[in-house]
Write a protein that holds these residues in place. Structure first.
Motif, PDB file in Angstrom:
ATOM      1  N   ASP A 661       0.879  -1.164   0.000  1.00  0.00           N
ATOM      2  CA  ASP A 661       0.000   0.000   0.000  1.00  0.00           C
ATOM      3  C   ASP A 661       0.920   1.218   0.000  1.00  0.00           C
ATOM      4  N   GLY A 665       2.342   2.271   3.414  1.00  0.00           N
ATOM      5  CA  GLY A 665       3.530   1.439   3.593  1.00  0.00           C
ATOM      6  C   GLY A 665       3.229   0.021   4.046  1.00  0.00           C
ATOM      7  N   GLU A 666       1.955  -0.333   4.165  1.00  0.00           N
ATOM      8  CA  GLU A 666       1.614  -1.699   4.589  1.00  0.00           C
ATOM      9  C   GLU A 666       1.958  -2.702   3.495  1.00  0.00           C
ATOM     10  N   VAL A 667       2.461  -3.846   3.940  1.00  0.00           N
ATOM     11  CA  VAL A 667       2.838  -4.900   3.001  1.00  0.00           C
ATOM     12  C   VAL A 667       1.995  -6.138   3.283  1.00  0.00           C
ATOM     13  N   THR A 668       1.455  -6.731   2.240  1.00  0.00           N
ATOM     14  CA  THR A 668       0.769  -8.015   2.355  1.00  0.00           C
ATOM     15  C   THR A 668       1.510  -9.010   1.459  1.00  0.00           C
ATOM     16  N   MET A 704       8.167  -7.031  10.629  1.00  0.00           N
ATOM     17  CA  MET A 704       7.682  -6.474  11.899  1.00  0.00           C
ATOM     18  C   MET A 704       8.562  -6.660  13.117  1.00  0.00           C
ATOM     19  N   LEU A 719       4.309 -10.194  24.231  1.00  0.00           N
ATOM     20  CA  LEU A 719       3.869 -10.537  22.872  1.00  0.00           C
ATOM     21  C   LEU A 719       2.732  -9.633  22.410  1.00  0.00           C
ATOM     22  N   LEU A 723       5.753  -8.048  18.060  1.00  0.00           N
ATOM     23  CA  LEU A 723       4.809  -8.705  17.160  1.00  0.00           C
ATOM     24  C   LEU A 723       5.497  -9.730  16.272  1.00  0.00           C
ATOM     25  N   ILE A 724       4.845 -10.874  16.176  1.00  0.00           N
ATOM     26  CA  ILE A 724       5.260 -11.894  15.222  1.00  0.00           C
ATOM     27  C   ILE A 724       4.061 -12.155  14.302  1.00  0.00           C
ATOM     28  N   THR A 726       0.851 -13.514  12.386  1.00  0.00           N
ATOM     29  CA  THR A 726      -0.278 -14.396  12.693  1.00  0.00           C
ATOM     30  C   THR A 726      -0.622 -15.169  11.419  1.00  0.00           C
ATOM     31  N   LEU A 728      -3.075 -14.748   9.628  1.00  0.00           N
ATOM     32  CA  LEU A 728      -3.585 -13.819   8.608  1.00  0.00           C
ATOM     33  C   LEU A 728      -2.462 -13.112   7.863  1.00  0.00           C
ATOM     34  N   ASP A 729      -1.268 -13.104   8.444  1.00  0.00           N
ATOM     35  CA  ASP A 729      -0.140 -12.445   7.775  1.00  0.00           C
ATOM     36  C   ASP A 729       0.586 -13.385   6.821  1.00  0.00           C
ATOM     37  N   ASN A 782       8.763  -2.304   8.368  1.00  0.00           N
ATOM     38  CA  ASN A 782       7.393  -2.113   8.850  1.00  0.00           C
ATOM     39  C   ASN A 782       6.743  -1.003   8.030  1.00  0.00           C
ATOM     40  N   PRO A 783       5.435  -0.780   8.191  1.00  0.00           N
ATOM     41  CA  PRO A 783       4.779   0.195   7.309  1.00  0.00           C
ATOM     42  C   PRO A 783       5.483   1.550   7.296  1.00  0.00           C
TER      43      PRO A 783
ATOM     44  N   LEU B 187       0.781  -3.143  12.491  1.00  0.00           N
ATOM     45  CA  LEU B 187       1.973  -3.792  11.953  1.00  0.00           C
ATOM     46  C   LEU B 187       1.672  -5.203  11.473  1.00  0.00           C
ATOM     47  N   ARG B 188       0.517  -5.717  11.885  1.00  0.00           N
ATOM     48  CA  ARG B 188       0.127  -7.030  11.375  1.00  0.00           C
ATOM     49  C   ARG B 188      -1.391  -7.089  11.291  1.00  0.00           C
ATOM     50  N   LYS B 189      -1.903  -8.207  10.805  1.00  0.00           N
ATOM     51  CA  LYS B 189      -3.296  -8.214  10.375  1.00  0.00           C
ATOM     52  C   LYS B 189      -4.280  -8.738  11.415  1.00  0.00           C
ATOM     53  N   TYR B 268       4.791  10.310  11.006  1.00  0.00           N
ATOM     54  CA  TYR B 268       4.171   9.255  10.208  1.00  0.00           C
ATOM     55  C   TYR B 268       2.703   9.084  10.598  1.00  0.00           C
ATOM     56  N   ARG B 279      -9.698   7.496   2.982  1.00  0.00           N
ATOM     57  CA  ARG B 279     -10.271   6.178   2.674  1.00  0.00           C
ATOM     58  C   ARG B 279     -11.605   5.955   3.376  1.00  0.00           C
TER      59      ARG B 279
END
Lengths: 799, 291
Positions: A661, A665-668, A704, A719, A723-724, A726, A728-729, A782-783, B187-189, B268, B279
């Motif tokens: 994105d 900066g988000e990455v999938t 991350m 935790l 972050l590690i 999930t 969904l990632d 990270n983003p 940072l994650r989903k 940021y 959005r």
């Protein structure tokens, strides 16, 4: 992740054994029944039903609870410690300071430079300055608050380059530089003179937490005969024993270490159980009672080892047509406060040595020059974590390969194919790769399955609104099997009983990787019995032969060979007895599926395995086998870093597709293919599990994970904020398994535990750069980091 | 760390719960899903001697409409709200509830709990602020209703008195020509506290183009979830579309007062407030237009 993994799984055998080399454990490939079969793991039902007991599940009645008072300063002198108030608290049984350690006040996987209880100085936040044992955890915690410590703060050092500078505060008396190792091959300046393009880049990676699901826990129980028994989740029971004994001031045979099934280790539980068991044992010795120490997650972060951070300064030369001519790198490997597993163990052990050897990548380069520093800082200490020095340098060289390709206008796959190792290649240490080199095959397989060329053509905008861009990334990797220390032996005992049942004694530990399944598979195959006939005795230093640590992707290969050799000793008796009973030459016997029969007359008379075992036993023949195996001798010249440090390597190529994105900066990560040359998949499904977990960890490293440290203090200790990834990632992951037989491995196997983690990180980072143009050279991407990398370019590409 | 000891109470109705709360005089905490309270207790941040479990109270789990108002029981689970409550839940709220934690957490966490915990970026608080929600606070003395901007006082601080229970959330029922949207950056989903989150609500005039009224709510941009007055001003009366949304995004970023911390820089975060505002307004407009 892989609902349709049956369909996805591809095990492709590339080459059978060819030659007999020296101490080769040669076995026939034909007719394998159990090896190569995806049998169900021996612990999965117990895990799925919750019946498997982890250390924290064991009863605590009768135990004292140990707690550690930790330093709040990263570097300070201890002026005084007063534990008297703590001792007075009802329920406290003892409160100990440095002088109370009965033997050596130091432990460490390699150098015992870490005090069991600091006496004069602390070197990181988390250093233990006092120990308490009390009737409950709460009382022990309360007692810690009553201990008064006077510190005198010292200037602290948090960057390895600062630590090496003239006049830097000295963390240990021996100086901040633990080691500087050098690799010199060819003439690097001449190599640069041949280059058409030379790039210089610095890549940086942070401290990483293993984030094993199970926080550390251990206990020490004094035995009536004076032995100290320590138990807990541990990857290296023999290293625990080797440390607890001198700390108590007793010989090794007075300490017994037993492993409890681990809830994840990833290298971290090589070090931390040494620390905890030494401390629990000291408390148990003083009180004469069982003492248990169980860490909270935050304590795990504060106290235990992390993945080594590295700063890697690269300069690489390449010709117009993509041939690498020179590789130069300076690696600053940050060890943190204590030596742990970092330092060199000749010839080729140690994190910076491993990083040095691997840092030019799996590529033929005539001229290489590497300086690898390992130095102390006042940060937490670095230890093993799934790749031990290799993930870090792969992040550097694999990004550099893409940066060179971009400079040359070449496809990233083409530049890799141009330089990749093949059979007969010479590594940066001038080791000739004389067998089992399936690297190019992994690239071909990955390219085809991923559809690299079509996908790289379709990289670019995903949506009409131009918010997301798609990109693809590739990374290659190699990783040793074994640890290169020259003393890397593994022992196994195999007992065959009169009813045909078998006990296998192995010191290799289970941490989720599947050793307790794969090792019995090898044993059953080698004896010709069924898998359920083999019972594995869990690692216990009183019962099993020294097996070394469960690290370095060494277990299946080294222990597998030891098991085969042990089985062979028993088979000598069984062969002789069965030959008598069948009236045929021993060479013609086949042991398979609990039957023994004549190879040349398979439909003729067959004996039951148990009949033969009972008859052999009745005749007083040996039915206990002991096998020891060590890899071929490792070598590495101390001046030039030239030699053959590790006897065989696993190879891999990863390809990732990502969407970035560009506004946030988000990455999938949207798709993923990873191919491996593993020699031989003993249990393909378990191996696939290693691949999935390893890639997930690599993805976390890329996007991350980072232990954020401020003045030596971790900021993200739980935790919730470390972050590690999930589920969904995770992308849909397609593992490809290729088999290029390792002539030194059991049934051709090589190590797989660490390899999947290694190329995953640069593959993702390269895909991000391909998608958005921005390259993050200091991880994680990270983003925010991706956002600024795009901003630095003046925005994303517009095509 | 194990939970500290406490006495557990399970009242049969709200009246009983209120009486207990009053009787314990500040020694008690209300337990709904427990996803914040029990975690804090394990970490020793809170140690109430008495826990009053509201989870069994059916009267806190009802949702329905009363005139133009939509009333949501404070005991509703995030999972139920994420499921849309049979189409009754406004889009931004359902999205926010669906972005909270993980399936396990959503099955436990309650609407009221999310509000009273009052974290600056709570996944349901930010949408509710944009939706113009009020909360009903009930004590033995009776009920009072408080608009959310007056309810949030600081991180973890609200206008709820120790003797009160948050029983319902009151919203205007969604009407045609209105829409809302929610956006979260992490940072994650999953299982992630937002780095920045934004919710937007807008109502169009009958022409389907002009914005009659709009609200933009920001999370992680201040000590409490906050409304952006600048964005509301930029949008009111403007023609819905990119220009108006860009102006609103610029205004929202200017209103935001994010901090620098190890999760992200203020600079940021401010940029992300703008990106997410655009959005969310886009989503809200699409819904308002029936797309």
């Amino acid at each position: 992740m892989s609902q349709n993994s049956e369909e996805k799984r591809q095990v492709k055998t590339l080459e059978r054994e060819r030659l007999d080399l020296g101490r080769l454990v040669k076995v026939g490939e034909a007719g394998l029944r159990i090896v190569g079969d995806s049998v169900r793991r021996t612990d999965d039902v117990l895990k799925a039903t919750g019946k498997l007991k982890y250390a924290a599940d064991y009863p605590q009645e009768g135990f004292l609870h140990g707690k550690i008072l930790r330093s709040p300063y990263p570097h300070a002198l201890i002026r005084s410690i007063d534990v008297s108030k703590a001792r007075e608290l009802p329920g406290v049984v003892c409160a100990l300071t440095g002088g109370d350690v009965p033997g050596r006040n130091g432990f460490g996987a390699i150098l015992p430079d870490q005090p069991v209880i600091c006496q004069d100085k602390v070197r990181y936040i988390g250093d233990g300055v006092a120990l308490v044992a009390a009737e409950s955890e709460r009382i022990a915690q309360k007692a810690l608050e009553l201990i008064r410590v006077e510190y005198e703060e010292l200037p602290a050092v948090f960057d390895p380059r600062d630590a090496l500078a003239e006049g830097a505060p000295k963390i240990h008396e021996t100086g901040n530089q633990i080691s500087l190792d050098k690799l010199r091959k060819g003439d690097v300046e001449a190599g640069f003179a041949q280059a058409d393009v030379i790039l210089e880049r610095t890549y940086q990676v942070p401290f990483l937490e293993h984030a094993y699901m199970e926080p550390d826990c251990c206990w020490a129980i004094p035995q009536p005969d004076g032995t100290m028994m320590v138990e807990g989740p541990m990857q290296a029971p023999f290293a625990v024993r080797r440390n607890v004994a001198p700390v108590l001031g007793v010989p090794i045979n007075m300490v017994r270490a037993r492993q409890i099934h681990m809830g994840g280790g990833f290298g971290g539980k090589e070090d931390s159980p040494i620390d905890l068991c030494c401390r629990a044992a000291v408390l148990a010795k003083h009180t004469g009672r069982p003492v248990r120490i169980s860490l909270e997650r935050e304590e795990v972060t504060l106290q235990t080892c992390k993945r080594h951070p590295m700063i890697m300064e690269l300069k690489v030369g390449v010709t117009k047509d993509g041939k690498l001519t020179a590789f130069k790198s300076t690696v600053y490997d940050e060890q943190g406060a204590y030596a742990s597993l970092g330092p060199k163990i000749p010839p080729a052990g140690g994190s910076h040595v491993h990083a040095m050897v691997m840092s030019p990548g799996p590529y033929e380069i005539e001229n290489c020059w590497v300086d690898a520093y390992l130095c102390y800082t006042n940060h937490p200490y670095g230890g093993a974590m799934r790749g031990f020095g290799a993930p870090q340098v792969h992040i550097a060289h694999e990004q550099m390969m893409d940066e060179l390709a971009a400079e040359l206008g070449m496809d990233p796959v083409d530049i890799r194919r141009k330089n990749a190792f093949k059979l007969g290649s010479k590594t940066a240490t001038s080791q000739v790769l004389d067998q089992s080199v399936g690297l190019r095959e992994t690239l071909d397989a990955c390219e085809e399955r991923f559809g690299w060329s079509q996908r790289s053509d379709s990289a670019g905008w995903v949506d009409a609104a131009k918010t997301k861009r798609r990109g693809v990334g590739v990374a290659m990797g190699w990783y040793r099997t074994s640890i290169g220390t020259g003393g890397d032996a593994c022992g196994a005992n195999v007992h065959v009983h009169e009813d045909g049942s078998v006990i296998l004694y192995s010191g290799i530990t289970e941490m989720g990787q599947g050793a307790f399944t794969v090792l019995p598979q090898i044993c059953a195959e080698a004896l010709g019995v069924e898998l359920e006939d083999v019972r594995l005795v869990k690692p216990d230093t009183d019962l099993v032969p020294e097996s070394g640590p469960t690290v370095g992707s060494r277990s299946t290969t080294l222990m597998g060979n030891a098991i085969i050799l042990a089985c062979r000793q028993v088979r000598e008796s069984l062969d002789q007895k069965a030959a008598e009973m069948l009236g045929v030459e021993p060479e013609r016997l086949v042991f398979c599926g609990r039957k023994v029969f004549d190879r040349d007359n398979p439909d003729g008379k067959a004996l039951e395995f148990r009949q033969v075992a009972a008859a052999a036993m009745a005749s007083g023949m040996r039915l206990i086998g002991q096998g020891w195996w060590a890899p071929p001798k490792a070598s590495l010249d101390p001046e030039t870093g030239q030699g053959s440090p590790y006897f065989v390597y696993t190879y891999s190529t990863h390809m990732a597709e990502v969407e970035v994105d560009v506004q946030t900066g988000e990455v999938t990560v949207t798709d993923y293919v990873a191919a491996f040359d593993v020699g031989k998949a003993i249990n393909p499904k378990a191996l696939e599990g290693q691949i999935e977990g390893g890639v997930a960890m690599g993805l976390g490293y890329a996007l991350m994970e980072k232990v954020v440290l401020e003045n030596g203090m971790p900021q993200n200790m739980s935790l919730q904020n470390y972050l590690i990834p999930t589920m969904l990632d995770m992308p849909d992951l397609k593992p490809l398994v290729l088999e290029q037989t390792n002539q030194h491995g059991p049934y051709g196997a090589k190590g797989i535990g660490e390899m999947p983690n290694i190329p995953a990180t640069p593959a993702v980072i390269n895909a991000v750069a391909n998608a958005c143009g921005g390259r993050v050279r200091s991880l994680p991407a990270n983003p925010e980091a991706v956002f600024w990398a795009i901003r630095e370019l003046g925005g994303p590409p517009q095509d | 760390m194990l939970l500290p000891s406490f006495t557990y109470h399970r009242p049969g109705g709200l009246a009983e719960a209120l009486a207990m709360l009053d009787g314990f005089g500040g020694q008690a905490k209300l337990l709904a899903g427990g996803t914040d309270l029990l975690v804090n207790m394990k970490h020793g941040k809170q140690a109430p001697a008495q826990l009053i479990d509201l989870d069994g109270l059916a009267e806190l789990k009802a949702s329905g409409s009363r005139g133009d108002a939509l009333e949501l029981g404070a005991g509703l689970k995030a999972a139920a709200i994420a499921g849309g409550l049979g189409g009754a839940a406004p889009q931004a709220l359902a999205q926010g509830a669906g972005a909270l934690g993980s399936p396990q957490v959503r099955n436990r966490a309650s609407l009221g709990g999310n509000l009273v915990t009052a974290r600056p970026a709570a996944d349901m608080c930010v949408p509710l602020l944009a939706l113009g929600a009020r909360v009903a606070l009930v004590s033995p003395a009776g009920e009072r209703q408080v608009d959310l901007p007056e309810f949030f006082l600081g991180p973890g601080l609200t206008a709820l008195h120790p003797s009160e229970v948050l029983t319902r959330v009151l919203l205007a029922k969604p009407r045609p020509g209105e829409g809302s949207g929610y956006g979260k950056l992490g940072l994650r989903k999953a299982l992630e506290i937002p780095l920045v989150n934004v919710a937007a609500w807008l109502a169009l005039e009958a022409d389907g183009k002009t914005i009659k009224e709009a609200r933009v709510a920001l999370g992680a941009a201040a000590p409490t979830p906050m409304l952006s007055p600048g964005a509301a001003k930029a949008l009111a009366g403007a023609t819905a579309g990119d220009d108006a949304f860009a102006a609103a995004a610029f205004a929202a970023a200017a209103d935001a007062r994010p901090i620098d911390d190890h999760r992200g820089s203020a600079e940021y975060r401010r940029d992300m407030v703008a990106a997410l505002t655009k959005r969310c307004l886009g989503q809200a407009l699409a819904q308002a237009r029936g797309n």
